[in-house]
Design a protein around this motif. Sequence first.
Motif, PDB file in Angstrom:
ATOM      1  N   LYS A  45      10.301   5.866   2.271  1.00  0.00           N
ATOM      2  CA  LYS A  45       9.651   7.137   2.551  1.00  0.00           C
ATOM      3  C   LYS A  45       9.717   8.023   1.313  1.00  0.00           C
ATOM      4  O   LYS A  45      10.566   7.833   0.442  1.00  0.00           O
ATOM      5  CB  LYS A  45      10.328   7.836   3.738  1.00  0.00           C
ATOM      6  N   ASP A  46       8.840   8.979   1.239  1.00  0.00           N
ATOM      7  CA  ASP A  46       8.770   9.906   0.096  1.00  0.00           C
ATOM      8  C   ASP A  46       8.603   9.141  -1.221  1.00  0.00           C
ATOM      9  O   ASP A  46       9.190   9.505  -2.242  1.00  0.00           O
ATOM     10  CB  ASP A  46      10.026  10.783   0.026  1.00  0.00           C
ATOM     11  N   ILE A  47       7.808   8.090  -1.182  1.00  0.00           N
ATOM     12  CA  ILE A  47       7.553   7.279  -2.363  1.00  0.00           C
ATOM     13  C   ILE A  47       6.408   7.888  -3.180  1.00  0.00           C
ATOM     14  O   ILE A  47       5.393   8.312  -2.627  1.00  0.00           O
ATOM     15  CB  ILE A  47       7.212   5.824  -1.971  1.00  0.00           C
ATOM     16  N   THR A  48       6.590   7.929  -4.493  1.00  0.00           N
ATOM     17  CA  THR A  48       5.552   8.475  -5.375  1.00  0.00           C
ATOM     18  C   THR A  48       4.851   7.408  -6.195  1.00  0.00           C
ATOM     19  O   THR A  48       3.766   7.654  -6.730  1.00  0.00           O
ATOM     20  CB  THR A  48       6.157   9.506  -6.340  1.00  0.00           C
ATOM     21  N   SER A  49       5.459   6.206  -6.313  1.00  0.00           N
ATOM     22  CA  SER A  49       4.865   5.163  -7.150  1.00  0.00           C
ATOM     23  C   SER A  49       5.351   3.796  -6.685  1.00  0.00           C
ATOM     24  O   SER A  49       6.510   3.648  -6.265  1.00  0.00           O
ATOM     25  CB  SER A  49       5.245   5.383  -8.617  1.00  0.00           C
ATOM     26  N   ILE A  50       4.464   2.798  -6.747  1.00  0.00           N
ATOM     27  CA  ILE A  50       4.830   1.419  -6.445  1.00  0.00           C
ATOM     28  C   ILE A  50       4.427   0.533  -7.611  1.00  0.00           C
ATOM     29  O   ILE A  50       3.449   0.797  -8.307  1.00  0.00           O
ATOM     30  CB  ILE A  50       4.163   0.917  -5.149  1.00  0.00           C
ATOM     31  N   LYS A  89       4.724  -3.779  -8.009  1.00  0.00           N
ATOM     32  CA  LYS A  89       5.226  -5.084  -7.588  1.00  0.00           C
ATOM     33  C   LYS A  89       6.367  -4.928  -6.574  1.00  0.00           C
ATOM     34  O   LYS A  89       6.169  -4.363  -5.530  1.00  0.00           O
ATOM     35  CB  LYS A  89       5.656  -5.914  -8.806  1.00  0.00           C
ATOM     36  N   ASN A  90       7.557  -5.390  -6.910  1.00  0.00           N
ATOM     37  CA  ASN A  90       8.663  -5.365  -5.958  1.00  0.00           C
ATOM     38  C   ASN A  90       9.558  -4.138  -6.091  1.00  0.00           C
ATOM     39  O   ASN A  90      10.717  -4.162  -5.671  1.00  0.00           O
ATOM     40  CB  ASN A  90       9.537  -6.612  -6.126  1.00  0.00           C
ATOM     41  N   ILE A  91       9.076  -3.067  -6.661  1.00  0.00           N
ATOM     42  CA  ILE A  91       9.889  -1.854  -6.788  1.00  0.00           C
ATOM     43  C   ILE A  91       9.076  -0.631  -6.366  1.00  0.00           C
ATOM     44  O   ILE A  91       7.835  -0.642  -6.401  1.00  0.00           O
ATOM     45  CB  ILE A  91      10.429  -1.656  -8.230  1.00  0.00           C
ATOM     46  N   ALA A  92       9.798   0.410  -5.965  1.00  0.00           N
ATOM     47  CA  ALA A  92       9.182   1.660  -5.538  1.00  0.00           C
ATOM     48  C   ALA A  92      10.020   2.830  -6.031  1.00  0.00           C
ATOM     49  O   ALA A  92      11.255   2.762  -6.048  1.00  0.00           O
ATOM     50  CB  ALA A  92       9.051   1.699  -4.018  1.00  0.00           C
ATOM     51  N   LEU A  93       9.337   3.895  -6.429  1.00  0.00           N
ATOM     52  CA  LEU A  93      10.000   5.097  -6.949  1.00  0.00           C
ATOM     53  C   LEU A  93       9.908   6.207  -5.914  1.00  0.00           C
ATOM     54  O   LEU A  93       8.817   6.548  -5.447  1.00  0.00           O
ATOM     55  CB  LEU A  93       9.348   5.534  -8.256  1.00  0.00           C
ATOM     56  N   PHE A 130       0.839  -1.190   0.000  1.00  0.00           N
ATOM     57  CA  PHE A 130       0.000   0.000   0.000  1.00  0.00           C
ATOM     58  C   PHE A 130       0.879   1.247   0.000  1.00  0.00           C
ATOM     59  O   PHE A 130       1.764   1.381   0.843  1.00  0.00           O
ATOM     60  CB  PHE A 130      -0.906   0.028   1.237  1.00  0.00           C
ATOM     61  N   LEU A 131       0.630   2.149  -0.921  1.00  0.00           N
ATOM     62  CA  LEU A 131       1.290   3.457  -0.921  1.00  0.00           C
ATOM     63  C   LEU A 131       0.337   4.456  -0.300  1.00  0.00           C
ATOM     64  O   LEU A 131      -0.778   4.662  -0.780  1.00  0.00           O
ATOM     65  CB  LEU A 131       1.639   3.884  -2.352  1.00  0.00           C
ATOM     66  N   LYS A 132       0.762   5.077   0.792  1.00  0.00           N
ATOM     67  CA  LYS A 132      -0.074   6.067   1.459  1.00  0.00           C
ATOM     68  C   LYS A 132       0.146   7.454   0.871  1.00  0.00           C
ATOM     69  O   LYS A 132       1.148   7.727   0.199  1.00  0.00           O
ATOM     70  CB  LYS A 132       0.216   6.076   2.964  1.00  0.00           C
ATOM     71  N   LYS A 133      -0.786   8.330   1.147  1.00  0.00           N
ATOM     72  CA  LYS A 133      -0.736   9.687   0.611  1.00  0.00           C
ATOM     73  C   LYS A 133       0.447  10.481   1.159  1.00  0.00           C
ATOM     74  O   LYS A 133       0.879  11.456   0.528  1.00  0.00           O
ATOM     75  CB  LYS A 133      -2.046  10.412   0.909  1.00  0.00           C
ATOM     76  N   ASP A 134       0.978  10.071   2.322  1.00  0.00           N
ATOM     77  CA  ASP A 134       2.141  10.767   2.886  1.00  0.00           C
ATOM     78  C   ASP A 134       3.463  10.246   2.349  1.00  0.00           C
ATOM     79  O   ASP A 134       4.528  10.662   2.800  1.00  0.00           O
ATOM     80  CB  ASP A 134       2.114  10.677   4.412  1.00  0.00           C
ATOM     81  N   GLY A 135       3.410   9.299   1.370  1.00  0.00           N
ATOM     82  CA  GLY A 135       4.625   8.774   0.771  1.00  0.00           C
ATOM     83  C   GLY A 135       5.195   7.556   1.460  1.00  0.00           C
ATOM     84  O   GLY A 135       6.220   7.020   1.014  1.00  0.00           O
ATOM     85  N   SER A 136       4.573   7.102   2.540  1.00  0.00           N
ATOM     86  CA  SER A 136       5.032   5.887   3.207  1.00  0.00           C
ATOM     87  C   SER A 136       4.434   4.654   2.521  1.00  0.00           C
ATOM     88  O   SER A 136       3.417   4.739   1.825  1.00  0.00           O
ATOM     89  CB  SER A 136       4.629   5.895   4.689  1.00  0.00           C
ATOM     90  N   VAL A 137       5.090   3.515   2.711  1.00  0.00           N
ATOM     91  CA  VAL A 137       4.641   2.264   2.097  1.00  0.00           C
ATOM     92  C   VAL A 137       4.384   1.247   3.201  1.00  0.00           C
ATOM     93  O   VAL A 137       5.207   1.057   4.102  1.00  0.00           O
ATOM     94  CB  VAL A 137       5.686   1.725   1.104  1.00  0.00           C
ATOM     95  N   TRP A 138       3.240   0.571   3.107  1.00  0.00           N
ATOM     96  CA  TRP A 138       2.831  -0.416   4.100  1.00  0.00           C
ATOM     97  C   TRP A 138       2.579  -1.752   3.415  1.00  0.00           C
ATOM     98  O   TRP A 138       2.352  -1.815   2.217  1.00  0.00           O
ATOM     99  CB  TRP A 138       1.557   0.033   4.823  1.00  0.00           C
ATOM    100  N   LYS A 139       2.642  -2.833   4.229  1.00  0.00           N
ATOM    101  CA  LYS A 139       2.301  -4.158   3.730  1.00  0.00           C
ATOM    102  C   LYS A 139       1.454  -4.876   4.776  1.00  0.00           C
ATOM    103  O   LYS A 139       1.472  -4.520   5.960  1.00  0.00           O
ATOM    104  CB  LYS A 139       3.548  -4.955   3.385  1.00  0.00           C
TER     105      LYS A 139
END
Length: 500
Positions: A196-201, A203-207, A172-181
């Motif tokens: 942190k500060d993630i804009t896109s997810i 599969k197994n990668i995050a931007l 899950f990508l949250k609106k604050d840029g954090s990623v949860w599972k």
Amino acid sequence: MKRQALLLSIITLLLLSPSVWAAGDNSTSHIRSYDSGSLIQSDGSLWLWGYNQSVPTRVEGKPDVVKTFSNIINEGDLVFTLQDHSAWYVPRNNIAESVKFVPLEGLENLAAVSNLNDHVLALSSEGSISSAERLDNGNISSPFQTLSGIDEVANIDSYYEKRPDYEERWIFLKKDGSVWKNTKALQGFEPISSLKDITSIAKNIALKKDGTVWTWPKEFDKNATPSETLSVSQIQALSDIKTIKANKYSNLAIDQQGRLWFWGATVTGYSDNTTYHNENTPVLLTGVKDVKDAFFAERSILALTTAGNVYVASLDGEKLPSNAPFTLLAKNIQSIKAGPRHVIMQKTDGALWGWGVNKHAQLGIGDYEFLYSSPVPVQKPILVRLNGSPVSLSNGVITRNGQAFIPLRSVFDKLGAEIAYDFNSKIAKMNQSKTEDHPVSLEVNFKTSQTKVNDKAVKFTNPPFMVNGIGYLPLRLLSETLGAKVDWIQKEDTIEITTK
């Protein structure tokens, strides 16, 4: 009397007129949005194709469609929302079944839908997550239940773990840029602290916002628990990235210079002999430049450039070299929507074109040829109206050689005619007889194309045909015949049949 006269009028139109309609002209588009197997017209009507519908076919009884979400559980599946905020599911996994609409209770303001194992998750525009189970037949159960412990979500996806077999898990990508599972089933959720500060997810990668790309392992020790903290690392070869894409086996990245990067698996062999050859280090693909968007479809990479050109490169082989050749596939393309094995492209004039596997009519062109290696035009959605009311068609209007063909049963059933079809002889018979009227009969042999009206043989310039068991006859325009008027309203893409 009107009905009998109209039937005879339509038969005359079908058989005798020398004129044809330019119903295949795609120069003017009324498409508001589209997906890999559906489109929404500017009037809010929904049109589907694939499986039983070989061309775009209007969905009756579901006006004011707002948004569609495709390939939810199986290829071709669809979820759509209406202006009243209700959500509906359309399972599309059997060519022998008619279109069904399943209400998805408990969903409002739908923003995304994703399927994983035995559950379907729905994301609302407010950021809440709802869950429903998949039934044994693959359909979605209702109602959806809101999950606690996860909120303010911007996007959902799944990733893969091998423990030792592959398992998919939610991310899950949250609106604050954090990623949860999720930790166990859907009973708990935890943040991935290093993301942190993630804009896109994907599969197994995050931007990240700074243009770096981060990843975590797909393989774990067989004794490791699924809830262990993920070990996230930066992919050093990638920087200044603006877009990431991924499927189960491979990844793509587009940097700010419009360059395309690939890493993951290429393929050799087919069916049970398929082998995946994995390369973890990103490769800069020099065969294409100024990339705007990129997609995976049927063992291929498709790249859309800023100039509107689409190029394709094959993933067949033990390795994808940096200088892998890209072949020009299409021009004047403004956007692409991809299914697992095909793509639908929209040109700058609004027309839709398809490419790839067409086994289940995924390209909407009116046939079931397995594969098209060159782009083909999706059939234009054409509405048939009788006295101002839309006629519900089992399959949409098909145009061939500049001429419109209509499904025989749909129109004549609407007029109350008796229709019989012999599957062995492939002969269709239509009869309309009333004591106060002259009888009208039509007989079509779809094997030989021999056609009779009131037992008199007639000839077609373009013969009738069948697609997936549906008989089609050519509809030709006469200004007025025997009490009925039939018009082709080009600006509305509509066949208008009016009785007097």
